[in-house]
Design a protein around this motif. Sequence first.
Motif, PDB file in Angstrom:
ATOM      1  N   GLY A 196       0.831  -1.209   0.000  1.00 46.78           N
ATOM      2  CA  GLY A 196       0.000   0.000   0.000  1.00 46.78           C
ATOM      3  C   GLY A 196       0.859   1.249   0.000  1.00 46.78           C
ATOM      4  O   GLY A 196       0.472   2.286   0.545  1.00 46.78           O
ATOM      5  N   GLU A 197       2.012   1.148  -0.611  1.00 47.29           N
ATOM      6  CA  GLU A 197       2.935   2.285  -0.593  1.00 47.29           C
ATOM      7  C   GLU A 197       3.198   2.797  -2.004  1.00 47.29           C
ATOM      8  O   GLU A 197       2.857   2.164  -2.998  1.00 47.29           O
ATOM      9  CB  GLU A 197       4.256   1.856   0.067  1.00 47.29           C
ATOM     10  CG  GLU A 197       4.088   1.546   1.542  1.00 47.29           C
ATOM     11  CD  GLU A 197       5.381   1.081   2.181  1.00 47.29           C
ATOM     12  OE1 GLU A 197       5.494   1.182   3.405  1.00 47.29           O
ATOM     13  OE2 GLU A 197       6.263   0.597   1.447  1.00 47.29           O
ATOM     14  N   ARG A 198       3.838   3.923  -2.047  1.00 46.72           N
ATOM     15  CA  ARG A 198       4.243   4.498  -3.323  1.00 46.72           C
ATOM     16  C   ARG A 198       5.434   5.399  -3.074  1.00 46.72           C
ATOM     17  O   ARG A 198       5.772   5.682  -1.917  1.00 46.72           O
ATOM     18  CB  ARG A 198       3.085   5.295  -3.947  1.00 46.72           C
ATOM     19  CG  ARG A 198       2.626   6.442  -3.082  1.00 46.72           C
ATOM     20  CD  ARG A 198       1.250   6.953  -3.496  1.00 46.72           C
ATOM     21  NE  ARG A 198       0.745   7.852  -2.475  1.00 46.72           N
ATOM     22  CZ  ARG A 198       0.989   9.160  -2.444  1.00 46.72           C
ATOM     23  NH1 ARG A 198       1.719   9.715  -3.384  1.00 46.72           N
ATOM     24  NH2 ARG A 198       0.506   9.922  -1.492  1.00 46.72           N
ATOM     25  N   LEU A 199       6.060   5.831  -4.174  1.00 46.76           N
ATOM     26  CA  LEU A 199       7.199   6.744  -4.041  1.00 46.76           C
ATOM     27  C   LEU A 199       6.703   8.146  -4.358  1.00 46.76           C
ATOM     28  O   LEU A 199       6.661   8.556  -5.515  1.00 46.76           O
ATOM     29  CB  LEU A 199       8.333   6.355  -4.983  1.00 46.76           C
ATOM     30  CG  LEU A 199       8.899   4.938  -4.835  1.00 46.76           C
ATOM     31  CD1 LEU A 199      10.097   4.742  -5.758  1.00 46.76           C
ATOM     32  CD2 LEU A 199       9.295   4.659  -3.385  1.00 46.76           C
ATOM     33  N   ALA A 200       6.292   8.852  -3.305  1.00 44.82           N
ATOM     34  CA  ALA A 200       5.707  10.179  -3.505  1.00 44.82           C
ATOM     35  C   ALA A 200       6.755  11.131  -4.072  1.00 44.82           C
ATOM     36  O   ALA A 200       7.895  11.170  -3.615  1.00 44.82           O
ATOM     37  CB  ALA A 200       5.175  10.704  -2.183  1.00 44.82           C
ATOM     38  N   GLY A 201       6.339  11.867  -5.078  1.00 47.20           N
ATOM     39  CA  GLY A 201       7.229  12.877  -5.657  1.00 47.20           C
ATOM     40  C   GLY A 201       8.226  12.313  -6.652  1.00 47.20           C
ATOM     41  O   GLY A 201       9.083  13.033  -7.160  1.00 47.20           O
ATOM     42  N   PHE A 202       8.078  11.047  -6.932  1.00 47.62           N
ATOM     43  CA  PHE A 202       9.083  10.423  -7.801  1.00 47.62           C
ATOM     44  C   PHE A 202       8.770  10.691  -9.266  1.00 47.62           C
ATOM     45  O   PHE A 202       7.705  10.346  -9.762  1.00 47.62           O
ATOM     46  CB  PHE A 202       9.137   8.925  -7.541  1.00 47.62           C
ATOM     47  CG  PHE A 202      10.164   8.239  -8.388  1.00 47.62           C
ATOM     48  CD1 PHE A 202       9.791   7.363  -9.395  1.00 47.62           C
ATOM     49  CD2 PHE A 202      11.508   8.496  -8.202  1.00 47.62           C
ATOM     50  CE1 PHE A 202      10.735   6.757 -10.183  1.00 47.62           C
ATOM     51  CE2 PHE A 202      12.459   7.886  -8.983  1.00 47.62           C
ATOM     52  CZ  PHE A 202      12.079   7.021  -9.977  1.00 47.62           C
ATOM     53  N   THR A 203       9.685  11.338  -9.947  1.00 51.11           N
ATOM     54  CA  THR A 203       9.552  11.564 -11.391  1.00 51.11           C
ATOM     55  C   THR A 203      10.873  11.209 -12.063  1.00 51.11           C
ATOM     56  O   THR A 203      11.908  11.154 -11.405  1.00 51.11           O
ATOM     57  CB  THR A 203       9.233  13.039 -11.714  1.00 51.11           C
ATOM     58  OG1 THR A 203      10.264  13.844 -11.145  1.00 51.11           O
ATOM     59  CG2 THR A 203       7.890  13.460 -11.163  1.00 51.11           C
ATOM     60  N   SER A 218      14.035  12.159  -9.685  1.00 49.76           N
ATOM     61  CA  SER A 218      13.920  13.159  -8.618  1.00 49.76           C
ATOM     62  C   SER A 218      14.137  12.504  -7.251  1.00 49.76           C
ATOM     63  O   SER A 218      14.162  11.279  -7.140  1.00 49.76           O
ATOM     64  CB  SER A 218      12.507  13.741  -8.651  1.00 49.76           C
ATOM     65  OG  SER A 218      11.592  12.696  -8.342  1.00 49.76           O
ATOM     66  N   ALA A 219      14.260  13.346  -6.258  1.00 51.62           N
ATOM     67  CA  ALA A 219      14.205  12.847  -4.884  1.00 51.62           C
ATOM     68  C   ALA A 219      12.762  12.416  -4.617  1.00 51.62           C
ATOM     69  O   ALA A 219      11.842  12.829  -5.336  1.00 51.62           O
ATOM     70  CB  ALA A 219      14.615  13.952  -3.927  1.00 51.62           C
ATOM     71  N   TYR A 220      12.553  11.584  -3.608  1.00 44.04           N
ATOM     72  CA  TYR A 220      11.206  11.090  -3.363  1.00 44.04           C
ATOM     73  C   TYR A 220      11.086  10.598  -1.924  1.00 44.04           C
ATOM     74  O   TYR A 220      12.094  10.430  -1.224  1.00 44.04           O
ATOM     75  CB  TYR A 220      10.891   9.926  -4.320  1.00 44.04           C
ATOM     76  CG  TYR A 220      11.832   8.766  -4.131  1.00 44.04           C
ATOM     77  CD1 TYR A 220      13.050   8.731  -4.793  1.00 44.04           C
ATOM     78  CD2 TYR A 220      11.522   7.725  -3.252  1.00 44.04           C
ATOM     79  CE1 TYR A 220      13.937   7.695  -4.593  1.00 44.04           C
ATOM     80  CE2 TYR A 220      12.409   6.695  -3.061  1.00 44.04           C
ATOM     81  CZ  TYR A 220      13.607   6.676  -3.724  1.00 44.04           C
ATOM     82  OH  TYR A 220      14.497   5.659  -3.517  1.00 44.04           O
ATOM     83  N   GLU A 221       9.867  10.374  -1.533  1.00 40.46           N
ATOM     84  CA  GLU A 221       9.593   9.786  -0.213  1.00 40.46           C
ATOM     85  C   GLU A 221       8.813   8.507  -0.413  1.00 40.46           C
ATOM     86  O   GLU A 221       7.846   8.483  -1.203  1.00 40.46           O
ATOM     87  CB  GLU A 221       8.728  10.737   0.611  1.00 40.46           C
ATOM     88  CG  GLU A 221       9.424  11.996   1.034  1.00 40.46           C
ATOM     89  CD  GLU A 221       9.711  12.011   2.533  1.00 40.46           C
ATOM     90  OE1 GLU A 221       9.642  13.070   3.130  1.00 40.46           O
ATOM     91  OE2 GLU A 221      10.000  10.931   3.093  1.00 40.46           O
ATOM     92  N   GLN A 222       9.173   7.473   0.261  1.00 39.51           N
ATOM     93  CA  GLN A 222       8.359   6.261   0.234  1.00 39.51           C
ATOM     94  C   GLN A 222       7.293   6.413   1.322  1.00 39.51           C
ATOM     95  O   GLN A 222       7.612   6.535   2.502  1.00 39.51           O
ATOM     96  CB  GLN A 222       9.227   5.028   0.500  1.00 39.51           C
ATOM     97  CG  GLN A 222       8.451   3.735   0.377  1.00 39.51           C
ATOM     98  CD  GLN A 222       9.348   2.522   0.515  1.00 39.51           C
ATOM     99  OE1 GLN A 222      10.565   2.625   0.332  1.00 39.51           O
ATOM    100  NE2 GLN A 222       8.763   1.383   0.844  1.00 39.51           N
ATOM    101  N   VAL A 223       6.040   6.445   0.889  1.00 35.17           N
ATOM    102  CA  VAL A 223       4.971   6.713   1.857  1.00 35.17           C
ATOM    103  C   VAL A 223       3.896   5.632   1.790  1.00 35.17           C
ATOM    104  O   VAL A 223       3.718   4.969   0.758  1.00 35.17           O
ATOM    105  CB  VAL A 223       4.316   8.098   1.600  1.00 35.17           C
ATOM    106  CG1 VAL A 223       5.319   9.219   1.763  1.00 35.17           C
ATOM    107  CG2 VAL A 223       3.665   8.143   0.220  1.00 35.17           C
ATOM    108  N   GLY A 224       3.184   5.481   2.896  1.00 36.36           N
ATOM    109  CA  GLY A 224       2.056   4.563   2.944  1.00 36.36           C
ATOM    110  C   GLY A 224       0.803   5.254   2.438  1.00 36.36           C
ATOM    111  O   GLY A 224       0.845   6.415   2.001  1.00 36.36           O
ATOM    112  N   ALA A 225      -0.348   4.545   2.563  1.00 32.82           N
ATOM    113  CA  ALA A 225      -1.616   5.094   2.071  1.00 32.82           C
ATOM    114  C   ALA A 225      -1.984   6.385   2.797  1.00 32.82           C
ATOM    115  O   ALA A 225      -2.660   7.254   2.245  1.00 32.82           O
ATOM    116  CB  ALA A 225      -2.716   4.060   2.252  1.00 32.82           C
ATOM    117  N   ASP A 226      -1.523   6.505   4.033  1.00 39.22           N
ATOM    118  CA  ASP A 226      -1.842   7.695   4.811  1.00 39.22           C
ATOM    119  C   ASP A 226      -0.872   8.842   4.532  1.00 39.22           C
ATOM    120  O   ASP A 226      -0.941   9.894   5.160  1.00 39.22           O
ATOM    121  CB  ASP A 226      -1.812   7.355   6.309  1.00 39.22           C
ATOM    122  CG  ASP A 226      -0.533   6.637   6.689  1.00 39.22           C
ATOM    123  OD1 ASP A 226      -0.424   6.169   7.827  1.00 39.22           O
ATOM    124  OD2 ASP A 226       0.384   6.530   5.826  1.00 39.22           O
TER     125      ASP A 226
END
Length: 668
Positions: free
Chosen positions: A578-585, A614-622
């Motif tokens: 349930g995660e994604r790499l927020a901000g990842f381009t 890009s830099a990114y954050e690995q984030v959960g659904a929240d």
Amino acid sequence: METAGREDWESGQDWESAQGRNTGRSVNRSAGGTPEAEGAAGSAAEARRPSVPDPGWKIGRCLGQGGMAAVWLAERSADGARFALKMPYGAAADEFELRRELAIRSRVRHENLLEVHGLLATADGPGLLLEYAPGDSLARLVAVRKTLGEGETVTVLVAVARALACLHAEGSAHGDVSPGNVLFTANGKPLLADFGTGRMLGETRDAGAGTPGFEAPAMERGGRAGGTALESDVYALGALGWFMLTGRALMPGLRPPLRVVLPGLPEALRRLLDAALDEDPAQRPSAETFAAEVFRAWPAEPIDLLAAVHPSVRPELRTRRSVLAPGKPSKQGKPSKQGKPSKQGKAVKRHRHLGKGRRSRQVPWEDTRRPRRRRFAGPAVFAGPGLSGPGPGPLAPAPAPGTAPAERKRRHRSIRRPARRPARRPVWLGAASVLVALTVGLGGVAVLAPEALRTPGEVRVPASSEASAGESGSGEPRTVDGAADGNPAAGDPAVNTGAEAPAANPGPAAESAVSGPAETELAVLTGEDPVAAVRILSTLRARAYAEGNPGLLAWVNQPDSAAEAADLAGVGRLGRQGERLAGFTVELVQAERLGSLLIGTDPGEQVAVTTENSAYEQVGADGVPSAAPGASARQELVLELVRTEQGWRIARVLPAAAGLERRGGAQR
Ligand SMILES: Nc1ncnc2c1ncn2[C@@H]1O[C@H](COP(=O)(O)OP(=O)(O)OP(=O)(O)O)[C@@H](O)[C@H]1O
């Protein structure tokens, strides 16, 4: 010697026609090409792609055609190992020849003898499974480069002479030492091939079994005249040296003095070549002595294969220099700088400069130094299997197809440069730096989305349709709205076209919440231009990571390809968590088409790319970070694309050596 024209890699036009002219025997052409060498016209026309009943094998491009056989690239599906499959033109009639070649070769092993692995059953009879030599043949190299320098000539002569010495010690002669039978590994190691004309000592030797210009005079007259098969092999070594330095095969009965032909040639080398070419076989040195003396006479240098190999091989090369930018033809009629015979005086000066006992103790293809590695902190969005990676574990990329364990080990070492090199040749440095760059590339791409993939455990690699359905049906949290990560395309109705996903690999069409490619993007994917398609593929792939959405990969990767497996492992894991790499381009900094190739049996294209993620954050659904942030990173890779009915797709990702080489070349 006639000049080789620009090869049409796809059709094989003019491919190695010069090789046929050079050696008088071999033809080399791509599958589907037109045989051009006179000597092989009849037999070459018979060559057709062999059909292998065993589904565990795939047959690729035609590597070349000789007077007796066509040679094909063969891949073992189980491990991706690549071989050369040699198919005699009249299969049944020549099975005896194949078995004899196998028998001779299985008795002798040497690092400079091409490995023979066995026979493979095909619909046309058995083929001989050989070690695959990606660097092609010496005939091809000289046809393109015109001449080789002294250092490269020494490299080839020492290797071939050592291989012959080994054969001779075992009681075998080769019988056809010629440019078409000297092949190269990707790191420029010469391999003596083709034992079809080899004979056990004591067997009657056919006159004329060799190649004109490389046969000892006694053999040309059809008799033994006191010369043994071993001494004839040594004569062929001398003829090989002559050929590399002058660009021409010796004319039977016509041998102008080397002192006149190549006035600048170092005296020690000239004496050795003259000795090997002596009319009196008894005056010729043994192969072993020849190897040792040549090695002492002049520093060996790495072979620059870049201009001569098939475009699909360029990224694999480890001794590449900027003789030519990839894809550029050689300047017709103009000898390459490296290939230019040295000028009188200069050579003498260099020779003095080197001094006694200050020569290299290493042959150039030996890699002995430890690699320099560069760490890529961010997700290597294009990385995938097909690359050798440093670390074991479920997430380390699979080994490169066709690389044996020893070969893989060597990828992480550098070659040692000779203790001394001729002052006028900075090329060795160039070769070494390219090697380091390649090692860096390998190290870099070996790290596949480390933040996303840090959770240990077995990764199941589903088909992408399965991945989509599986994730959504599992009840696990899943992010499909990319707006939060700043990616305007994700979740945007303007780009959520509901476009039909490929039928063979349905992707996310059934899930209205999942964004697919925009119509404009689809148009590019189904268009003609692979470079434009790479831009879209790169964006879609980044979105798959940014959204934790494996369904998007259906538009990116060829179904069942190595690239798909790698991405599904990475993005699939994100999705399951349930995660994604927020901000990842991913920004495509540069993309350049390298050339066409066959991927399996499908037509494909190679594109060299430089990407910046890009830099990114690995984030959960929240939206809460679940791992340390990832840094931006730049990568240089070569993508292999296939054109499917649904458009361009990525089949394989290779190290970025081509791009690095071009950059280095521009600076030199
Ligand atoms: N192991 C290999 N790896 C890559 N290419 C190869 C390999 N073996 C052969 N080739 C290519 O195929 C060409 C023809 O192969 P080969 O010389 O073995 O055929 P042949 O018919 O036995 O030749 P000849 O005319 O010398 O008898 C070579 O010049 C080379 O370009």
